[in-house]
Design an enzyme around this catalytic site. Structure first.
Site, PDB file in Angstrom:
ATOM      1  CE1 TYR A  53      45.928  45.932  36.164  1.00  0.00           C
ATOM      2  CE2 TYR A  53      46.503  45.100  38.341  1.00  0.00           C
ATOM      3  CZ  TYR A  53      46.669  45.076  36.973  1.00  0.00           C
ATOM      4  OH  TYR A  53      47.556  44.206  36.399  1.00  0.00           O
TER       5      TYR A  53
ATOM      6  CG  ASP B 258      39.393  42.485  41.463  1.00  0.00           C
ATOM      7  OD1 ASP B 258      39.991  41.712  42.237  1.00  0.00           O
ATOM      8  OD2 ASP B 258      39.980  43.184  40.616  1.00  0.00           O
TER       9      ASP B 258
ATOM     10  CE  LYS C  60      47.363  42.690  44.059  1.00  0.00           C
ATOM     11  NZ  LYS C  60      48.701  42.708  43.486  1.00  0.00           N
TER      12      LYS C  60
END
Length: 445
Positions: A150, A244, A272
């Protein structure tokens, strides 16, 4: 307006919270991806440390922790104070400010892959910009991702995310509607399979702009040599490597996956945990690649438009600087990894004691239960697990006061999770697993 303990709210229509939410938000959720049954919808009021409380006063052990964004825990004192001080001096200037500059300098110092960077407002944007930069730099259209990874809600992030058809590699499968161009511009490889990845890269090198990957994919660690092998392939074919690090950044080490695994990408995306619970994204990398966002090149063929109204705002960057100051405290990562290791090991002991067919995967402060006795090393091996039982398990935990994502992708720990809270979770884990084992699966769900 007054609140009642039955999760209703006195107001003009005296509706339940679930009823009101379903009347406003699709599926009753304002930001998606949780998938709780409608009858379980509630409204969270506050969080402190690793606990949450809803509007009816019920307490939850939080193992979602803001989808991993609150690595410092909820309402961490240093973060709250930094935000309070800045908010009184302005929340957004859409321009360079002291907190953004200090944060950028610290990211540049800790991240070996970052020579230049820019801020945006989310990890989704950060990974999107990395892909766009790679295409501009190489002049090539295609991105290679790993199945099941993801990368945010951009096209690459939601393609082959939860594929069902087991299409031959490198054919992508659209997980989300509205992303038709992914069929032409995305290639898919199996994580932890270096030989297949090599074949795909070699066969598509003339069209391949970048390899995009989560160094630790969801909760699946890389095989020894896998990341190094991908890095070598990218060097061999002059293809940029994108990490990522939206999840792994500041979670696996202060320097993220680059520090933990010793592999340096050409571009890297953050989000995040960087923001200490506040919205933020950042992307950076080699100066020659990042230069394509330089506004002086507007009008040139390889200029990459980049704009973010809230990117680098002083409140979020003040929160981020405070969060990084917490991460730098002595013993933080040793304690965080010890708690993660303890949780996974104790979960395994409970599984063995109850003679359940399942395993626990993860690294650092991450864990996931997969109901299978087969090795788990990439998306397709994980997908062989009993997903219905996994969801039943997550919902059973939720009914016992554990807040998490019932999709069962991962459990997040934070700095605020101590041994006692983990033990409280483990008691509820044992009870939930016993329930799921004893009930017919169709009733458990």
């Amino acid at each position: 307006m007054t609140r009642k303990n039955d999760n209703t709210v006195d107001g003009p229509q005296n509706q339940t919270i679930a009823g009101r939410a379903l009347g406003v938000f699709t599926a009753g959720i304002s930001n998606g991806e949780f998938g709780f049954p409608p009858e379980t919808l509630m409204m969270l009021e506050r969080g402190k440390g690793a606990k949450l409380w809803d509007s009816a006063g019920r307490e939850y052990l939080d193992f979602s922790i803001g989808w991993g964004s609150c690595l410092v825990g909820h309402a961490r004192e240093e973060v709250v104070e930094a935000v309070r001080k800045q908010a009184g001096s302005g929340s957004n200037f859409s321009y360079l400010n002291r907190h953004a500059l200090e944060l950028g300098e610290e990211i540049q110092r800790l991240s070996p892959g970052v020579e230049r960077l820019r801020f945006c407002a989310s990890g989704t944007e950060a990974t999107m910009y990395c892909q766009r930069l790679a295409r501009a730099f190489t002049g090539k259209p295609k991105i290679l991702k790993f199945e099941g990874a993801y990368h945010g809600a951009n096209e690459a992030g939601v393609t082959s995310l939860f594929p069902q058809l087991n299409l031959p590699y490198p054919t992508p499968e659209l997980t989300s509607a509205g992303t038709p161009m992914a069929r032409e511009n995305l290639l898919v490889a199996p994580y932890n399979d270096l030989e297949t990845t090599r074949q795909i890269i070699a066969s598509n090198r003339d069209d391949l702009a970048a390899v995009l990957m989560e160094p630790l994919q969801r909760c699946t660690p890389p095989f020894p040599g896998f990341l190094e092998g991908v890095r070598q392939l990218c060097d061999e074919y002059a293809i940029p490597l994108i990490f990522d690090e939206v999840v792994t950044g500041f979670r696996l080490a202060y320097g993220g996956a680059q520090e933990k695994y010793g592999v340096v990408p050409d571009l890297v995306a953050y989000g995040k945990a960087l923001g200490g619970g506040y919205p933020i994204g950042a992307f950076g990398g080699r100066a020659d690649i990042m230069d394509h966002v330089n506004e002086h090149y507007i009008g040139q063929e390889n200029y990459v438009w980049m704009a973010s109204t809230l990117g680098g705002n002083p409140v979020s960057t003040a929160a981020a600087n405070a969060a990084l100051s917490v991460y730098r405290q002595p013993g933080i990562y040793e304690d965080l990894f010890e708690r993660g290791s303890y949780l996974r090991q104790q979960m395994r002991l409970i599984i063995d004691d109850l003679e359940e067919t399942a395993q626990v995967i993860g690294d650092g402060p991450l864990a996931q239960i997969v109901f299978t006795d087969q090795p788990v090393f990439n998306y397709r091996s994980t997908a062989q697990g009993d997903k219905r039982k996994g969801r039943a398990m997550m919902l059973a935990l939720f009914r016992r006061g554990v807040f998490l994502n019932p999709m069962g992708t991962k459990l997040y720990l934070s700095i605020a999770h101590d041994r006692q809270l983990c033990d409280d979770f483990l008691d509820r884990f044992r009870s939930s697993l016993t329930e799921v084992r004893e009930l017919p699966l169709k009733d458990a769900i």
